[in-house]
Scaffold this active site. Sequence first.
Site, PDB file in Angstrom:
ATOM      1  N   ARG A 103       0.833  -1.214   0.000  1.00  0.00           N
ATOM      2  CA  ARG A 103       0.000   0.000   0.000  1.00  0.00           C
ATOM      3  C   ARG A 103       0.861   1.256   0.000  1.00  0.00           C
ATOM      4  O   ARG A 103       0.420   2.327  -0.415  1.00  0.00           O
ATOM      5  CB  ARG A 103      -0.973  -0.011   1.197  1.00  0.00           C
ATOM      6  CG  ARG A 103      -1.800   1.246   1.329  1.00  0.00           C
ATOM      7  CD  ARG A 103      -3.118   1.054   2.063  1.00  0.00           C
ATOM      8  NE  ARG A 103      -3.009   0.177   3.214  1.00  0.00           N
ATOM      9  CZ  ARG A 103      -2.439   0.519   4.381  1.00  0.00           C
ATOM     10  NH1 ARG A 103      -1.918   1.713   4.541  1.00  0.00           N
ATOM     11  NH2 ARG A 103      -2.402  -0.337   5.369  1.00  0.00           N
ATOM     12  N   LYS A 126      -8.074   7.625 -19.372  1.00  0.00           N
ATOM     13  CA  LYS A 126      -8.404   8.179 -20.685  1.00  0.00           C
ATOM     14  C   LYS A 126      -7.198   8.087 -21.629  1.00  0.00           C
ATOM     15  O   LYS A 126      -6.675   7.019 -21.833  1.00  0.00           O
ATOM     16  CB  LYS A 126      -8.924   9.618 -20.514  1.00  0.00           C
ATOM     17  CG  LYS A 126      -9.968   9.781 -19.403  1.00  0.00           C
ATOM     18  CD  LYS A 126     -11.294   9.116 -19.733  1.00  0.00           C
ATOM     19  CE  LYS A 126     -12.242   9.029 -18.539  1.00  0.00           C
ATOM     20  NZ  LYS A 126     -12.513  10.282 -17.844  1.00  0.00           N
ATOM     21  N   ASP A 129      -6.867  20.069 -14.132  1.00  0.00           N
ATOM     22  CA  ASP A 129      -7.228  18.729 -14.606  1.00  0.00           C
ATOM     23  C   ASP A 129      -6.815  18.679 -16.080  1.00  0.00           C
ATOM     24  O   ASP A 129      -7.457  19.292 -16.936  1.00  0.00           O
ATOM     25  CB  ASP A 129      -8.737  18.504 -14.426  1.00  0.00           C
ATOM     26  CG  ASP A 129      -9.176  17.084 -14.818  1.00  0.00           C
ATOM     27  OD1 ASP A 129      -8.466  16.448 -15.629  1.00  0.00           O
ATOM     28  OD2 ASP A 129     -10.227  16.624 -14.328  1.00  0.00           O
TER      29      ASP A 129
HETATM   30  C1  PLP Z   1     -12.864  10.691 -16.606  1.00  0.00           C
HETATM   31  C2  PLP Z   1     -12.469  11.987 -16.031  1.00  0.00           C
HETATM   32  C3  PLP Z   1     -12.193  12.113 -14.657  1.00  0.00           C
HETATM   33  C4  PLP Z   1     -12.380  10.950 -13.683  1.00  0.00           C
HETATM   34  O1  PLP Z   1     -11.466   9.922 -13.892  1.00  0.00           O
HETATM   35  P1  PLP Z   1     -11.764   8.357 -13.566  1.00  0.00           P
HETATM   36  O2  PLP Z   1     -10.525   7.677 -13.997  1.00  0.00           O
HETATM   37  O3  PLP Z   1     -12.984   7.977 -14.353  1.00  0.00           O
HETATM   38  O4  PLP Z   1     -12.010   8.264 -12.101  1.00  0.00           O
HETATM   39  C5  PLP Z   1     -11.777  13.347 -14.188  1.00  0.00           C
HETATM   40  N1  PLP Z   1     -11.640  14.405 -15.002  1.00  0.00           N
HETATM   41  C6  PLP Z   1     -11.908  14.329 -16.329  1.00  0.00           C
HETATM   42  C7  PLP Z   1     -11.736  15.553 -17.174  1.00  0.00           C
HETATM   43  C8  PLP Z   1     -12.325  13.127 -16.886  1.00  0.00           C
HETATM   44  O5  PLP Z   1     -12.598  13.060 -18.196  1.00  0.00           O
END
Ligand code: PLP
Length: 383
Positions: free
Chosen positions: A56, A207, A182
């Site tokens: 962990r 993604k 982000d």
């Molecule tokens: C998909 C996404 C997230 C969340 O990520 P997960 O891997 O699904 O938890 C956060 N920000 C953006 C812009 C996203 O497209």
Amino acid sequence: MSSYTQKKLAAATLVAKADDYIDTTTGGITPPIITSTTYARDNRYRPIDDAHVYGRDDNPTFVQAERVLAELEQGEEALLFSSGMAAIAAVFYTLNSGAHVVLPKSMYWGVFTWTRTYCDRADIAISYYDTPDAESISQAMVNAARTDFVWIETPSNPMMHVTDIARAAQIAHAAGAALVVDNTTPTPVFTQPLLLGADLVVHSATKTLNGHSDVLAGAVVTKEVNERWEKIAAERRGAGAVPGAFEAWLLLRGMRTLCVRAERAASNAMQVAQFLDEHERVESVLYPGLSSHPGHAIAKRQMHDGFGSLLSFQVMGGAKAALDVASKLNIIVSATSLGGVETLIEHRYSVEPPETCVPENLLRLAIGIEDIHDLIDDLNQAL
Ligand SMILES: *Cc1c(COP(=O)(O)O)cnc(C)c1O
């Protein structure tokens, strides 16, 4: 291992070589998957390798992907998490009750909803700014004694608003706040927020970074190792939102082709945007690569080599017409998510809650790396 890190290799070389791994026992040029959750101590009760005690805390399989990500974002360190949301949550967990954060009105729905619930419970105040307008960040801060951080998502998902990162950094820093970006949608191939003044970058590695729709993972990258970073690292160790060893390994493998995938998908997206822009059944196309997009000038300044693989468009005739187009597609699949090698389409209005500001005739396209003619033919016959 990474003798080249000082030499500032181009991103394509960096990801292809993936931290230059050579296995010291076998000479293997790809890393093994270390599945062990615990590590032996020697006869003087010291861990055999100082870095590793328990699964962990860390895993050698994470380290390479973290180094590559830190290098790509030009940050000091990176940490992998079990999902993008787990990475984002770890940033919010650094805040004390009474804190104040500034978030965009329009952003990825998962972050918007989770922060609303969590911050309410944790007694953290949220003010919202008008997403495309960095200047409106100042207004969102006026009533707060102190703001802890400002959040940016650009281009925003799915409205494709562009926010000026450098300007937002100036405004945030002048008020003593940190800037968190982000960077999931553009990826560091197209935008490097830390070089524009951001303090932290978060990713849904699920993604484009992984790119094959087969790994759930997240990451945080810091410009510098400081007290906030130590808190984020302690949060990951303590609360344990680490990816599995297989996921970390798959992520590194996926990232080795990041640049070719991202460039091809962005070039496809640009051509799809141009095609849709001229189609009589399309009311509007939201893609910062189009010179008609309100955020084009800023995007051109802060994005390099392309505008990413995500775009949205509005179909003439409302929700029914939009759903009709999605249902007629043969190659493009209706599904959520983005950044995979395959093109996906989504009617966001159907999946977002009633108070959403996403128009009901909007379709979001997450463009993949297929042949451009096949994609355009498919959209053409569906429209
Ligand atoms: C998909 C996404 C997230 C969340 O990520 P997960 O891997 O699904 O938890 C956060 N920000 C953006 C812009 C996203 O497209």
